[in-house]
Design an enzyme around this catalytic site. Structure first.
Site, short mmCIF file in Angstrom:
data_model
loop_
_atom_site.label_atom_id
_atom_site.label_comp_id
_atom_site.label_asym_id
_atom_site.label_seq_id
_atom_site.Cartn_x
_atom_site.Cartn_y
_atom_site.Cartn_z
N SER A 69 58.32 40.50 23.70
CA SER A 69 57.09 40.10 22.99
C SER A 69 55.94 41.07 23.19
CB SER A 69 56.66 38.68 23.41
OG SER A 69 57.67 37.76 23.11
N HIS A 72 34.06 51.08 41.22
CA HIS A 72 35.03 50.02 41.51
C HIS A 72 36.18 50.16 40.52
CE1 HIS A 72 36.81 46.03 42.08
NE2 HIS A 72 36.78 45.90 40.75
N SER A 93 39.95 48.17 39.48
CA SER A 93 40.88 47.07 39.71
C SER A 93 41.67 46.80 38.44
CB SER A 93 40.14 45.80 40.14
OG SER A 93 39.27 45.35 39.12
N GLY A 149 42.71 43.49 37.75
CA GLY A 149 42.45 42.12 37.33
C GLY A 149 43.64 41.20 37.40
N ARG A 150 44.68 41.58 38.12
CA ARG A 150 45.88 40.75 38.21
C ARG A 150 45.84 39.89 39.47
NH1 ARG A 150 50.11 43.12 34.86
NH2 ARG A 150 51.64 41.95 36.07
N SER A 152 48.19 42.41 42.32
CA SER A 152 46.77 42.73 42.29
C SER A 152 46.52 44.06 43.01
CB SER A 152 45.97 41.62 42.98
OG SER A 152 44.62 41.98 43.10
N ASN A 212 37.23 50.29 46.17
CA ASN A 212 35.87 50.72 45.89
C ASN A 212 35.62 52.03 46.63
OD1 ASN A 212 34.95 48.16 44.51
ND2 ASN A 212 35.50 47.34 46.51
#
Length: 374
Positions: free
Chosen positions: A202, A242, A244, A246-247, A252, A256
């Site tokens: 998908s 920073h 990241s 976002g998981r 994750s 920083n």
């Protein structure tokens, strides 16, 4: 869609700012006539900043030298409405002398700028990429991950990167020796990797990397006795960034950093940027060994031809350890369709950290597509 709106707004901002310069370029004028035109365009006292920017546009980004023939004066016996006639001047166009660093970081003038005005920061691109080694089960020392993602080896990678000026001509800083300009920038970069060719799964977004940033940028006087010295930096940036994805755990990833970046103009077409960084410690660390793979800084070398139609950038990282884990990326850009903002983009990279989730995974990636801006 938001990215498209931002680019459209940016394009309109560029058109409006450069309109006086375009107007003067189409109709050769003397400097005096150009100044009068600026006053007519912005007559209100509330538009004084725009008028000053218009004055600046007379000589930048293109410089004109006017040559005129003697004036034919009008005698008292001529018609009452007659005016002095002057042969039209001949405009001799000279290429802009601004270097890449001066253009990118606005090192030469304060200008008329608003926090709502955006310009490109890093590359803005859309690429089809192919890797030789998919990271199906990303790992970190902090968490055990057993989920096999069965990734496709092709991605649609796109990046949006913009910056805006928050302050210029900063008190105290502007008084420092050798400082020619001072600005604070806010920047945002987002890189996304989309498994668009994997219809069986998908077409998921494999990873998004978010990177807000704030930068204090200083222009440095690198001239000695009126001559530029290539061994003196032209630019000095101090930044806080920073990064990241976002998981949620176990995939994750974030960190920083403070960094200090210096930029040299090695020649009229060659620039060197060196950026060491220091990671800010975290109490809960998703990736405690990230410096082992991403190192303690990076270096980039950029070349462009005189007409700015072709450019090449080489980015290098290394952990400077005996196990020698590094990363190299080469980006080639070529202007297409006589549009200075649209480029054919080729990319090749090899090593650790092609994306944040892949910080400890080595792979070789090839990509082709388009990019916008520099």
């Amino acid at each position: 869609m938001q990215g498209i709106k931002n680019k459209t707004a940016q394009a309109w901002a560029v058109v409006m700012l450069c309109w006086p310069a375009l107007l003067f370029a189409q109709t050769p004028v003397t400097v005096e006539q150009a100044l009068i035109n600026c006053k007519k365009l912005y007559p209100s006292e509330f538009e004084s900043k725009k008028r000053l920017a218009c004055f600046d546009s007379i000589s930048t980004p293109t410089e004109f030298v006017a040559e005129t023939t003697p004036t034919n004066t009008v005698t008292e016996g001529d018609a009452p409405n007659a005016i002095a006639k002057t042969a039209p001047p001949i405009a001799i166009e000279k290429p802009s002398t601004l270097s890449y660093l001066e253009r990118k970081w606005r090192l030469t003038s304060q200008g008329d700028w608003s926090i709502s005005d955006f310009e490109t920061y890093k590359s803005n691109y859309l690429l089809v990429t192919k890797t030789n080694n998919t990271n199906d089960t990303p790992q970190s020392p902090s968490y055990i991950n057993t989920e096999d993602r069965h990734l496709d080896d092709k991605d649609l990678r796109f990046q949006i990167s913009l910056k805006t000026e928050m302050m210029n001509n900063i008190p105290i800083v502007r008084e420092l020796p050798y400082v020619t300009s001072s600005r604070i920038w806010a920047a945002y970069t987002q890189q996304s990797n989309w498994q668009v060719f994997d219809s069986a799964a998908s077409r998921p977004l494999r990873e998004n990397v978010y990177e807000p940033e704030i930068v204090l940028s200083l222009g440095i006087d690198n001239e000695v006795d009126g001559e530029k010295k290539h061994y003196i930096p032209r630019m000095l940036n101090v930044g806080l960034v920073h990064q990241s994805n976002g998981r949620s755990n176990p995939t994750s990833r974030s960190w920083n950093r403070f960094y200090l970046e210096s930029g040299w103009e090695l020649s009229d077409s060659l620039s060197l940027m060196v950026r060491p960084w220091w990671r800010i410690p975290e109490s809960e660390d998703d990736n405690p060994d990230i410096e082992k793979y991403m190192g303690y800084g990076d270096m980039s070398i950029r070349w462009e031809d005189r007409k700015r139609k072709n450019a090449a950038t080489l980015l290098l990282r290394n952990n400077l350890r005996s196990d020698n884990k590094g990363f190299a990326q080469l980006d080639l850009q070529r202007q297409v369709m006589n549009n200075p903002y649209l480029k054919l983009h080729l990319m090749a990279s090899s090593g650790y950290g092609a994306s944040l989730l892949d910080y400890n995974h080595s792979q070789t990636i090839l990509g082709v597509g388009i990019s916008l801006g520099e």
